[in-house]
Design a protein around this motif. Structure first.
Motif, mmCIF file in Angstrom:
data_model
loop_
_atom_site.group_PDB
_atom_site.id
_atom_site.type_symbol
_atom_site.label_atom_id
_atom_site.label_comp_id
_atom_site.label_asym_id
_atom_site.label_seq_id
_atom_site.Cartn_x
_atom_site.Cartn_y
_atom_site.Cartn_z
ATOM 1 N N TYR A 198 0.831 -1.203 0.000
ATOM 2 C CA TYR A 198 0.000 0.000 0.000
ATOM 3 C C TYR A 198 0.873 1.263 0.000
ATOM 4 N N GLY A 199 1.905 1.238 0.834
ATOM 5 C CA GLY A 199 2.782 2.402 0.911
ATOM 6 C C GLY A 199 3.537 2.635 -0.385
ATOM 7 N N ALA A 200 4.046 1.547 -0.976
ATOM 8 C CA ALA A 200 4.782 1.679 -2.236
ATOM 9 C C ALA A 200 3.871 2.199 -3.348
ATOM 10 N N GLN A 201 2.634 1.674 -3.399
ATOM 11 C CA GLN A 201 1.688 2.120 -4.422
ATOM 12 C C GLN A 201 1.320 3.584 -4.236
ATOM 13 N N ALA A 202 1.163 4.016 -3.000
ATOM 14 C CA ALA A 202 0.822 5.419 -2.751
ATOM 15 C C ALA A 202 1.918 6.337 -3.256
ATOM 16 N N ILE A 203 3.185 5.946 -3.057
ATOM 17 C CA ILE A 203 4.305 6.776 -3.508
ATOM 18 C C ILE A 203 4.393 6.783 -5.027
ATOM 19 N N LEU A 204 4.219 5.626 -5.649
ATOM 20 C CA LEU A 204 4.419 5.503 -7.089
ATOM 21 C C LEU A 204 3.246 6.029 -7.912
ATOM 22 N N THR A 205 2.024 5.826 -7.405
ATOM 23 C CA THR A 205 0.848 6.153 -8.219
ATOM 24 C C THR A 205 0.047 7.331 -7.696
ATOM 25 N N GLY A 206 0.159 7.632 -6.398
ATOM 26 C CA GLY A 206 -0.642 8.705 -5.826
ATOM 27 C C GLY A 206 -2.095 8.333 -5.621
ATOM 28 N N HIS A 207 -2.407 7.027 -5.697
ATOM 29 C CA HIS A 207 -3.776 6.556 -5.496
ATOM 30 C C HIS A 207 -3.819 5.527 -4.377
ATOM 31 N N GLY A 208 -5.040 5.224 -3.924
ATOM 32 C CA GLY A 208 -5.231 4.207 -2.918
ATOM 33 C C GLY A 208 -5.214 2.812 -3.526
ATOM 34 N N PRO A 209 -5.144 1.773 -2.701
ATOM 35 C CA PRO A 209 -5.043 0.400 -3.218
ATOM 36 C C PRO A 209 -6.261 -0.049 -4.015
ATOM 37 N N PHE A 210 -7.456 0.397 -3.636
ATOM 38 C CA PHE A 210 -8.645 -0.022 -4.376
ATOM 39 C C PHE A 210 -8.670 0.619 -5.760
ATOM 40 N N GLN A 211 -8.284 1.875 -5.841
ATOM 41 C CA GLN A 211 -8.203 2.538 -7.147
ATOM 42 C C GLN A 211 -7.121 1.893 -8.008
ATOM 43 N N ASN A 212 -5.993 1.518 -7.396
ATOM 44 C CA ASN A 212 -4.951 0.801 -8.125
ATOM 45 C C ASN A 212 -5.477 -0.505 -8.694
#
Length: 284
Positions: free
Chosen positions: A249-263
């Motif tokens: 979750y933390g890595a995705q937030a940094i890389l994409t700027g979105h939450g896990p469900f949106q990812n």
């Protein structure tokens, strides 16, 4: 989607072995000391440790070595002989990072991670489906927990963020200190007065599984040892996945700027255009 790796605390080996069937069988017979054996006649100062072979040839082992299997004997739940750094080796233990502490801390971190993983993604799902009035952007976990000077949550809370932060710090610290004391001195929380709850807080003698009316609400702890080990193994498996998930979750937030469900939705809508490679800039 960003994928991550996370170091596991308590199941870890000192040297790697190729996990073929033959290597598993070769390294699955280990020995351990089981108490002291008296010398002939029961007298004398020299005592020899009675040695018992532990057959783990039928266990699921992952990169287990003879060294790791000398102390990972299958007694712990979810023990697969995996300890590449030798962190659980009692010969290298020192300070507060003992094998007992590592085993205990993995259970505690697993439980926090399961709560955290669910708590991060659930509000986003509920907001996206219209169950709660907030928008998905308003419930993102790295935005809703901000305190100044890092930022201010736009929707606000029932009290100012600094006060809420310190209330949480004090309450959680109090609970964590009592948990720490129960690890250091099992049963000690039943000897100290606390609003008449001493009996419920005294624990079972095993700080990882305290039991009692608060920590065994559904009487799952009143099973046989074999059934309990199955439940403990399932808990640790899910906890390890949750630790990986929270790290992700933390890595995705940094890389994409979105939450896990949106990812997840982005990846399902466009698997080749929204994945770990494109997150790192490959293929764009």
């Amino acid at each position: 989607m960003a994928t991550t790796m996370m170091l596991r605390s308590s199941l870890l080996p000192a040297s790697l072995a190729v996990p073929t069937q033959q290597s598993r069988q070769r390294s699955a017979i280990v020995v351990r000391a089981e108490g002291d054996a008296k010398t002939e006649g029961g007298k004398g100062d020299d005592q020899k440790a009675a040695v018992q072979k532990v057959d783990r040839s039928k266990d699921n082992l992952f990169f287990a070595s003879n060294q790791s299997l000398s102390y990972l004997t299958g007694d712990l739940p979810a023990d697969y002989g995996f300890d590449p750094l030798g962190l659980s080796d009692p010969e290298g233990a020192g300070g507060f990072v003992s094998p007992e502490w590592l085993s205990y801390s993995e259970v505690i971190h697993s439980r926090w991670a399961m709560l955290g993983a669910a708590g991060i993604i659930a509000p986003e799902i509920l907001a996206d489906t219209g169950v709660i009035p907030q928008s998905p952007e308003e419930v993102l976990w790295w935005k809703s927990g901000l305190i100044p000077p890092l930022g201010t949550y736009s929707k606000g809370y029932w009290m100012d963020p600094f006060s809420l932060f310190w209330v949480e710090v004090i309450l959680v610290q109090f609970a964590e200190l009592k948990r720490w004391q129960d690890f250091r001195h099992p049963g000690s929380q039943g000897e100290q007065y606390f609003l008449g709850l001493e009996q419920a807080l005294k624990g079972s003698g095993n700080p990882s599984y305290p039991g009692g009316q608060f920590f065994n609400l559904f009487n799952l702890g009143n099973k046989s040892d074999a059934d309990l080990k199955v439940l403990k193994t399932k808990e640790l498996k899910n906890g390890r996945l949750a630790m990986l998930a929270v790290f992700g979750y933390g890595a995705q937030a940094i890389l994409t700027g979105h939450g896990p469900f949106q990812n997840l939705k982005d990846h399902l809508a466009n698997p080749t255009g929204a994945n770990i490679l494109t997150n790192f800039g490959f293929g764009n």
